[in-house]
Design a protein around this motif. Structure first.
Motif, mmCIF file in Angstrom:
data_model
loop_
_atom_site.group_PDB
_atom_site.id
_atom_site.type_symbol
_atom_site.label_atom_id
_atom_site.label_comp_id
_atom_site.label_asym_id
_atom_site.label_seq_id
_atom_site.Cartn_x
_atom_site.Cartn_y
_atom_site.Cartn_z
ATOM 1 N N LYS A 123 27.471 -19.267 0.989
ATOM 2 C CA LYS A 123 27.158 -18.800 2.331
ATOM 3 C C LYS A 123 27.971 -17.542 2.638
ATOM 4 O O LYS A 123 29.117 -17.389 2.188
ATOM 5 C CB LYS A 123 27.431 -19.884 3.373
ATOM 6 C CG LYS A 123 28.818 -20.484 3.296
ATOM 7 C CD LYS A 123 28.968 -21.634 4.269
ATOM 8 C CE LYS A 123 30.343 -22.300 4.159
ATOM 9 N NZ LYS A 123 30.488 -23.420 5.107
ATOM 10 N N ILE A 124 27.365 -16.673 3.413
ATOM 11 C CA ILE A 124 27.961 -15.380 3.776
ATOM 12 C C ILE A 124 27.681 -15.115 5.246
ATOM 13 O O ILE A 124 26.573 -15.351 5.736
ATOM 14 C CB ILE A 124 27.397 -14.230 2.910
ATOM 15 C CG1 ILE A 124 27.795 -14.388 1.446
ATOM 16 C CG2 ILE A 124 27.861 -12.875 3.426
ATOM 17 C CD1 ILE A 124 27.270 -13.292 0.552
ATOM 18 N N LYS A 125 28.692 -14.606 5.906
ATOM 19 C CA LYS A 125 28.516 -14.076 7.255
ATOM 20 C C LYS A 125 28.740 -12.579 7.188
ATOM 21 O O LYS A 125 29.779 -12.128 6.732
ATOM 22 C CB LYS A 125 29.510 -14.707 8.232
ATOM 23 C CG LYS A 125 29.374 -14.160 9.658
ATOM 24 C CD LYS A 125 30.381 -14.779 10.594
ATOM 25 C CE LYS A 125 30.258 -14.190 11.999
ATOM 26 N NZ LYS A 125 31.259 -14.777 12.924
ATOM 27 N N LEU A 126 27.756 -11.833 7.643
ATOM 28 C CA LEU A 126 27.788 -10.383 7.505
ATOM 29 C C LEU A 126 27.668 -9.741 8.879
ATOM 30 O O LEU A 126 26.756 -10.072 9.655
ATOM 31 C CB LEU A 126 26.653 -9.921 6.587
ATOM 32 C CG LEU A 126 26.604 -8.461 6.153
ATOM 33 C CD1 LEU A 126 25.953 -8.346 4.783
ATOM 34 C CD2 LEU A 126 25.786 -7.623 7.137
ATOM 35 N N VAL A 127 28.604 -8.863 9.173
ATOM 36 C CA VAL A 127 28.539 -8.032 10.380
ATOM 37 C C VAL A 127 28.290 -6.607 9.914
ATOM 38 O O VAL A 127 29.187 -5.969 9.343
ATOM 39 C CB VAL A 127 29.834 -8.121 11.202
ATOM 40 C CG1 VAL A 127 29.728 -7.247 12.445
ATOM 41 C CG2 VAL A 127 30.129 -9.571 11.580
ATOM 42 N N VAL A 171 25.266 -10.011 13.933
ATOM 43 C CA VAL A 171 25.629 -11.105 13.036
ATOM 44 C C VAL A 171 24.425 -11.479 12.181
ATOM 45 O O VAL A 171 23.308 -11.638 12.696
ATOM 46 C CB VAL A 171 26.130 -12.336 13.822
ATOM 47 C CG1 VAL A 171 26.526 -13.452 12.865
ATOM 48 C CG2 VAL A 171 27.297 -11.964 14.712
ATOM 49 N N PHE A 229 23.554 -14.273 8.875
ATOM 50 C CA PHE A 229 23.999 -15.366 8.011
ATOM 51 C C PHE A 229 23.106 -15.410 6.777
ATOM 52 O O PHE A 229 21.889 -15.219 6.860
ATOM 53 C CB PHE A 229 23.939 -16.701 8.754
ATOM 54 C CG PHE A 229 24.892 -16.775 9.922
ATOM 55 C CD1 PHE A 229 26.216 -17.122 9.725
ATOM 56 C CD2 PHE A 229 24.462 -16.505 11.214
ATOM 57 C CE1 PHE A 229 27.108 -17.177 10.790
ATOM 58 C CE2 PHE A 229 25.342 -16.555 12.274
ATOM 59 C CZ PHE A 229 26.667 -16.900 12.069
ATOM 60 N N LYS A 252 22.379 -17.478 2.875
ATOM 61 C CA LYS A 252 22.536 -18.690 2.084
ATOM 62 C C LYS A 252 22.204 -18.391 0.628
ATOM 63 O O LYS A 252 21.227 -17.702 0.337
ATOM 64 C CB LYS A 252 21.618 -19.783 2.627
ATOM 65 C CG LYS A 252 21.726 -21.103 1.864
ATOM 66 C CD LYS A 252 20.767 -22.140 2.449
ATOM 67 C CE LYS A 252 20.853 -23.447 1.675
ATOM 68 N NZ LYS A 252 19.899 -24.463 2.203
ATOM 69 N N THR A 307 17.946 -15.497 4.621
ATOM 70 C CA THR A 307 18.780 -14.745 5.547
ATOM 71 C C THR A 307 18.314 -15.011 6.963
ATOM 72 O O THR A 307 17.113 -14.948 7.263
ATOM 73 C CB THR A 307 18.694 -13.239 5.261
ATOM 74 O OG1 THR A 307 19.113 -12.996 3.917
ATOM 75 C CG2 THR A 307 19.576 -12.451 6.211
ATOM 76 N N LYS A 308 19.282 -15.325 7.814
ATOM 77 C CA LYS A 308 18.995 -15.567 9.219
ATOM 78 C C LYS A 308 19.740 -14.536 10.044
ATOM 79 O O LYS A 308 20.967 -14.469 10.006
ATOM 80 C CB LYS A 308 19.426 -16.978 9.616
ATOM 81 C CG LYS A 308 19.097 -17.330 11.063
ATOM 82 C CD LYS A 308 19.545 -18.749 11.396
ATOM 83 C CE LYS A 308 19.239 -19.092 12.851
ATOM 84 N NZ LYS A 308 19.716 -20.459 13.199
ATOM 85 N N LYS A 309 18.977 -13.770 10.793
ATOM 86 C CA LYS A 309 19.555 -12.734 11.622
ATOM 87 C C LYS A 309 19.580 -13.215 13.060
ATOM 88 O O LYS A 309 18.544 -13.464 13.673
ATOM 89 C CB LYS A 309 18.738 -11.447 11.501
ATOM 90 C CG LYS A 309 19.301 -10.281 12.300
ATOM 91 C CD LYS A 309 18.426 -9.043 12.145
ATOM 92 C CE LYS A 309 18.982 -7.899 12.982
ATOM 93 N NZ LYS A 309 18.116 -6.700 12.921
ATOM 94 N N GLU A 310 20.794 -13.349 13.606
ATOM 95 C CA GLU A 310 20.945 -13.811 14.973
ATOM 96 C C GLU A 310 20.668 -12.682 15.963
ATOM 97 O O GLU A 310 19.994 -12.860 16.961
ATOM 98 C CB GLU A 310 22.347 -14.368 15.190
ATOM 99 C CG GLU A 310 22.605 -15.683 14.487
ATOM 100 C CD GLU A 310 21.773 -16.810 15.068
ATOM 101 O OE1 GLU A 310 21.503 -16.780 16.279
ATOM 102 O OE2 GLU A 310 21.366 -17.708 14.307
#
Length: 902
Positions: A216-220, A191, A193, A195, A184-187
């Protein structure tokens, strides 16, 4: 000592002089000096000659600019709270803080728990990871919480300033979803992201019974989840169900969206789509759901449902349903088309909103055949109900002396069998609190004079009597009747001979009406003419009563199981007198001879009745009895040895009256009623009988001769009824709990399961069974392991009714039926229920329903079956419980073939 001190000081001076550099007659070479060149100062402002006016000197206000950019503050800018079991280490050179074993770190809005935590407060970076125990197993996984977001992972690395983070094997909750990702990558805060992630609504994210796997997932957080190619897995087995992309809202607030319909087929209306539509989240206080049904033979239905609420003020819901039903094919003899509708409105006001005024509504009106013909209800309890009732009222209290109460209401009563509708639009009621004219307000009210009090009551009605076919049409208002009734009761009460309570009073009524009648005979036919206009009549009566309470105790001894029986008897004698009001009566001629006349009153059929022609002079007799026993307490675990009180008879009542003014049949039938509760109040028994002292002739009419003088007994049993209700359960509760907020209860049906459980076809995710646990709590597994010692919750309800009729010597049992319903948890996850009965008079099985339900953790499966009768039905459902994935389901059912006019 002094000599040694002198030599010591001298030696120290000599040694210091030897260490100095000594040069004699020599000068060291020095480098040539570089002359300093004076540079012009570029930061100085040019000199400006300012004029001087007189003796006033003008000062230069131009100052050099100040640099407002502050240098970056090094180190922490917040308080750090920390804790660890093994050790805490601070490295000032590396600017690092290390916590090991059961480490906890609290910094600003960050809460972090892990096996090991390393914080670099110069780079604003934090690392958290797990540790190995003595067996080599990983434990103490990191737990990270920032604000409302919670993440559990194998390891976490994040920056406290930029909010960026990288997480390995993260587990987090987003609304009803539980998400687990490999990386998990937290911008930032908005946002995230992921994997190789899975998401599910299962409570066990590490071993879910089903999940969706996405690359892949984009989570808000708090808003949405966007996924790429996704495949559904059940029990870790991939299924053919997949989608290229998907969007799921995860907002805490309600969102508008489409409602996916269910499909199926029926025998006489073809294929259908049901409960499709759109949900509108209009505001935080109210919403709107618009759904509809469509059948291929042309039948359709529309429904509008809205729920609204405002905290500490009010809450309610509105449900409007319309159906256009088509039967058979156009041109065939059994072709028919009908329109049904139903309107429900429930509104309640919070008691804290306004203590002096209140508004409430309970509306249930519509077509008399709606519940019998509806294509979207499977609720037999509602279809068997013969009455629809509604009430909308507003009341206000004026805190004056005396207090004044005013209420305005509209009522509705509808018989679904006769299709007759009674409405009041509106009803006005006003009352003035009791006034004691002969007693001071702060003095006790004792005696005949001080207890004299009077009131004033006003009731006004506009009553409409119509039918189902004329409802909401101009014809329904044509025959409306209006009127006002004023009532002034005057009463008092006092005691005589210390033990007798006496009450006496008179009641004056004045009635105003806007409709009267006039009767005449035309061609040997009685013609009734409606007369519009104001008219009034006045009546009065007098009543009094005397009663007392007698106590009797029968002691059997403290060594007996039943130590004593207590009998409480409340006898009373009442007297009422109502004169004749013949002045309001007229006559009309029955024939042309002029010898036959009949009396009538022009107020006949009025909304408040009509004045009586004959006077009554009644004496009423009643005796109320209760019996209770004092029973020895043999429970060894009881805290005290006080005997228990057990109610034997809640009531045993005898009521009759004697009319002094009657020339025959002066005695009214004796009414006997009794009721009691047995078996720890789980069985309720009620009994009633009517005993007539007069005999009847061969045609079955009462005659002025006592039955005992006609060769019979003292009383003749004319009717009797017995009702018995028994509830059993595996616990000490009352068996199956009643749901007063169910759709069956709102429709006016029974709140128990004796007529089956209503099925909400618009939302099959709802359980058919009533959970004993509170809503929102997890159902507890009540099995203790093993097979024979498993605790299986169950409940059983029995209801028996018997009616006997003997008005004209028929001696016939007109009703005898047994109804039974029960629910059983076969296993902690399997439930079954049934409702059935038998009619011993008609000799047939009554409505029967079988219910089965399986709790599949995140899923629910049920099967509902009505095997025979006019309401034959079956339905099967399996789907996800969560509302966010409620469209993932399989719903198949065979609804009853409703016929128009059924």
């Amino acid at each position: 000592m002094r000599t040694n001190l002198f030599h010591t000081v001298l030696l120290s001076i000599f040694l210091c002089m030897v260490c100095c550099t000594a040069q004699s007659q020599e000068i060291r070479n020095r480098k040539p000096a570089v002359p300093a060149v004076k540079q012009a100062d570029s930061t100085k402002l040019p000199s400006v000659q300012l004029p001087v006016a007189g003796n006033v000197a003008i000062t230069d206000t131009i100052k050099p600019a100040v640099d407002t950019i502050k240098p970056k503050k090094k180190g922490l800018d917040g308080i750090v709270k920390r804790k660890a079991t093994d050790y805490e280490k601070i490295d000032q050179k590396k600017k690092e803080l290390t916590l090991y074993n059961e480490a906890e770190l609290y910094y600003k809005d960050i809460e972090l728990k892990a096996g090991v935590i390393i914080m670099n407060y110069e780079k604003d970076e934090v690392y958290a990871g797990r540790i190995k125990d003595s067996l080599g197993n990983y434990s103490q996984y990191p737990y990270f919480k920032q604000g409302a977001n919670v993440v559990e992972a194998d390891s976490i690395h994040f920056n406290t300033v930029t909010k960026k983070a990288r997480v390995w094997n993260s587990r987090t909750d987003q609304g009803e979803f539980r998400v687990k990702a490999e990386i998990t990558k937290k911008e930032n805060d908005s946002v995230i992201f992921m994997k190789n992630a899975i998401f599910t609504t299962s409570k066990n994210i590490d071993n879910p019974e089903y999940y969706f796997k996405a690359s892949k997932i984009k989570l808000v957080p708090g808003q949405k989840v966007v996924v790429g190619p996704t495949n559904m897995w059940i029990a870790n087995v991939p299924t053919p169900l997949g989608i290229p992309f998907a969007f799921f809202p995860t907002s805490d607030k309600a969102e508008s969206g489409l409602l996916v319909p269910s499909y199926g087929d029926s025998n006489n209306r073809g294929y259908y789509l049901q409960n499709g539509g759109y949900y509108l989240a209009l505001s935080d206080y109210y919403d709107l759901s618009v759904t509809g049904d469509y059948y291929t033979n042309g039948s359709y239905g529309l429904r509008f449902q809205s729920d609204y609420a405002k905290r500490y003020s009010f809450n309610g819901n509105v449900n409007i349903r319309f159906e256009n039903l088509v039967t058979s094919e156009r041109g065939l003899p059994d072709y028919a088309r009908t329109k049904n509708y139903n309107i429900q409105w429930s509104h309640s006001q919070d008691s804290k909103a306004n203590p002096n005024s209140r508004f409430s509504a309970s509306v249930n009106l519509g077509s008399s055949t709606y519940y019998r013909q509806s294509i979207n209800t499977a609720n037999v309890g509602s279809s068997l109900n013969n009455t629809l009732q509604s009430s909308v009222s507003y009341s206000k209290t004026f805190q004056t002396v005396p207090q004044v109460n005013i209420s305005l209401s509209a009522t509705h009563s509808q018989n679904t069998n006769t299709k007759v509708i009674n409405m009041t639009l509106p009803t006005l009621q006003a009352s003035v609190d009791r006034i004691f004219p002969f007693a001071p307000a702060d003095a006790p009210k004792k005696g005949f004079i001080k207890n004299i009090n009077l009131q004033y009551n006003l009731r006004g009605e506009n009553r409409i009597l119509t039918t189902d076919s004329l409802f909401f049409k101009p014809e329904m208002f044509r025959d409306a009747r209006s009127g006002l009734q004023h009532t002034i009761p005057l009463s008092t009460n006092f005691k005589i001979f210390k033990y007798f309570s006496v009450s006496a009073g008179t009641n004056y009524q004045e009635t105003w009406v806007m409709n009267t009648i006039d009767k005449s005979v035309v061609n040997d036919t009685v013609v009734t003419k409606d007369v519009k206009g104001f008219d009034a009549f006045r009546t009065y009566n007098f009543s009094s009563s005397i009663g007392t309470t007698i106590y009797g105790t029968f002691n059997f001894g403290e060594d007996k199981k039943i130590q004593a029986i207590r009998h409480v008897m409340r006898p009373s004698v009442s007297y009422s007198y109502t004169p004749s009001f013949e002045k309001y009566y007229d006559t009309y001629q029955l024939d042309n001879t002029g010898t036959q006349y009949k009396e009538y009153t022009r107020f006949e059929g009025g909304i408040f009745g009509a004045p009586g022609l004959g006077y009554s002079n009644n004496i009423g007799l009643s005796v109320n009895n209760t019996f209770e026993a004092k029973v020895r307490n043999d429970d060894e675990n009881a805290k005290d040895s006080e005997p228990k009180k057990v109610m034997l008879l809640n009531n045993l009542n005898f009521t009759t009256s004697y009319n002094i003014a009657a020339d025959s049949l002066a005695w009214s039938p004796l009414r006997v009623s009794a009721g009691t509760n047995l078996f720890k109040e789980k069985m309720n028994i009620n009994f009633g009988a009517t005993l007539d002292p007069y005999a009847i002739d061969n045609s079955g009419r009462r005659i002025d001769m006592y039955n005992i003088d006609n060769g019979g007994s003292l009383f003749r049993l004319t009717s009797a009824n017995v009702t018995l209700n028994y509830s059993l359960s595996s616990t000490d509760g009352d068996g199956n709990k009643k749901d007063e907020n169910s759709q069956t209860a709102k429709n006016g049906g029974r709140t128990d399961d004796l007529f089956g459980v209503g099925t909400d076809l618009s939302d099959s995710r709802q359980s058919l069974f009533k959970d004993e646990d509170e809503e929102g709590t997890e159902k507890k597994d009540k099995s203790e392991g093993g097979f024979f010692n498993a605790k299986l919750p169950w409940n059983l309800n029995l209801a028996y009714s018997l009616t006997y009729n003997n008005n004209a010597r028929e001696r016939r049992i007109t009703g005898s039926s047994l109804m039974v319903s029960g629910n059983l948890d076969i296993t902690p996850k399997w439930k079954m229920g049934f409702s059935s009965g038998y009619d011993f008079v008609q000799q047939g099985v009554t409505f029967t329903q079988l219910r089965f339900e399986r709790d599949l953790l995140s899923w629910r499966m049920d099967f509902n079956w009505v095997p025979f009768g006019n309401n034959t039905y079956w339905g099967f459902f399996i789907g996800i419980k969560s509302s966010v994935l409620s469209d993932i389901k399989y719903d198949k059912r065979q609804v009853p073939d409703r016929a128009v006019g059924q």
